[in-house]
Design a protein around this motif. Structure first.
Motif, PDB file in Angstrom:
ATOM      1  N   TYR A   1      35.237  31.683  37.197  1.00 24.56           N
ATOM      2  CA  TYR A   1      36.177  31.346  37.698  1.00 24.56           C
ATOM      3  C   TYR A   1      35.755  30.526  38.663  1.00 24.56           C
TER       4      TYR A   1
ATOM      5  N   GLU B   1      43.407  30.105  33.027  1.00 21.83           N
ATOM      6  CA  GLU B   1      44.988  30.692  34.278  1.00 21.83           C
ATOM      7  C   GLU B   1      44.701  29.414  35.365  1.00 21.83           C
TER       8      GLU B   1
ATOM      9  N   ILE C   1      44.907  29.477  39.919  1.00 26.40           N
ATOM     10  CA  ILE C   1      45.438  30.373  40.598  1.00 26.40           C
ATOM     11  C   ILE C   1      45.616  29.916  41.846  1.00 26.40           C
TER      12      ILE C   1
ATOM     13  N   TYR D   1      50.747  33.667  47.067  1.00 25.61           N
ATOM     14  CA  TYR D   1      49.307  33.059  46.127  1.00 25.61           C
ATOM     15  C   TYR D   1      50.018  32.897  44.869  1.00 25.61           C
TER      16      TYR D   1
ATOM     17  N   SER E   1      49.573  32.942  40.310  1.00 21.05           N
ATOM     18  CA  SER E   1      48.938  32.800  39.079  1.00 21.05           C
ATOM     19  C   SER E   1      50.496  31.871  37.922  1.00 21.05           C
TER      20      SER E   1
ATOM     21  N   TYR F   1      48.717  41.671  41.078  1.00 19.90           N
ATOM     22  CA  TYR F   1      50.015  40.893  40.210  1.00 19.90           C
ATOM     23  C   TYR F   1      51.096  41.155  40.025  1.00 19.90           C
TER      24      TYR F   1
END
Length: 169
Positions: A64, A90, A92, A101, A103, A126
């Protein structure tokens, strides 16, 4: 300009525009909350079979990192589920307009999953159309414990994967 507008880049894919909006001041506290994810992680766990017992082993390497401008995270994952090579990318981010938020996950099988994320302390959830995941950070944000679930009818969820990500850098 005499009308009070100035040219600036409002959205990169639109080029420059005349606007009276103030330029962005940089990532805010909602963006900074995503710092917990930043790093290199080893992901280990297993699928969960229909009877609830541990299934195929999962091992991935996950990275990340902040994208350009420091307002979106880019997450790359490579590894295996059982005998199958898997991976994905991904994105985000926090959307100031919607106050949520989001994703967008693009997997190595050609699927795109869009999820809403909700943060509650060290727990992030999520929620997609047919999947949900609960991520619990611990050990000073060096460990993520994750339960993935799926639904076929939109109502009843069943566990599908349980993994632990450990930050290595």
């Amino acid at each position: 300009m005499t009308d009070g507008t100035t040219p600036r880049v409002v959205a990169v894919n639109r080029g420059t525009e005349q606007t009276t909006d103030a330029p962005p001041t940089g990532p805010g506290p909602r963006h900074r909350a995503l710092d917990a994810w930043v790093g290199r992680w080893i992901n280990q766990g297993h699928m969960i079979d229909e009877d609830g017992s541990p299934g195929a082993t999962i091992t991935t390497s996950d990275v990340y990192e902040w994208g350009p401008g420091g307002v979106f995270l880019v997450h790359s994952a490579y590894g295996r589920i059982g005998e199958f090579d898997v991976g994905g990318t991904e994105i985000i981010g926090y959307d100031e307009t919607s106050g949520a938020y989001r994703s967008h996950f693009f997997d190595s099988q050609g699927n795109v999953t869009v999820s809403r994320l909700v943060a509650d302390g060290d727990t992030w959830t999520y929620q997609g159309d047919t999947t949900r995941s609960t991520v619990e950070f611990s050990d000073g944000h060096r460990v993520q414990t994750v339960l993935h679930e799926r639904t076929d009818d939109g109502t009843t969820y069943r566990p599908s994967m349980r993994v632990t990500l450990t930050k290595v850098t």
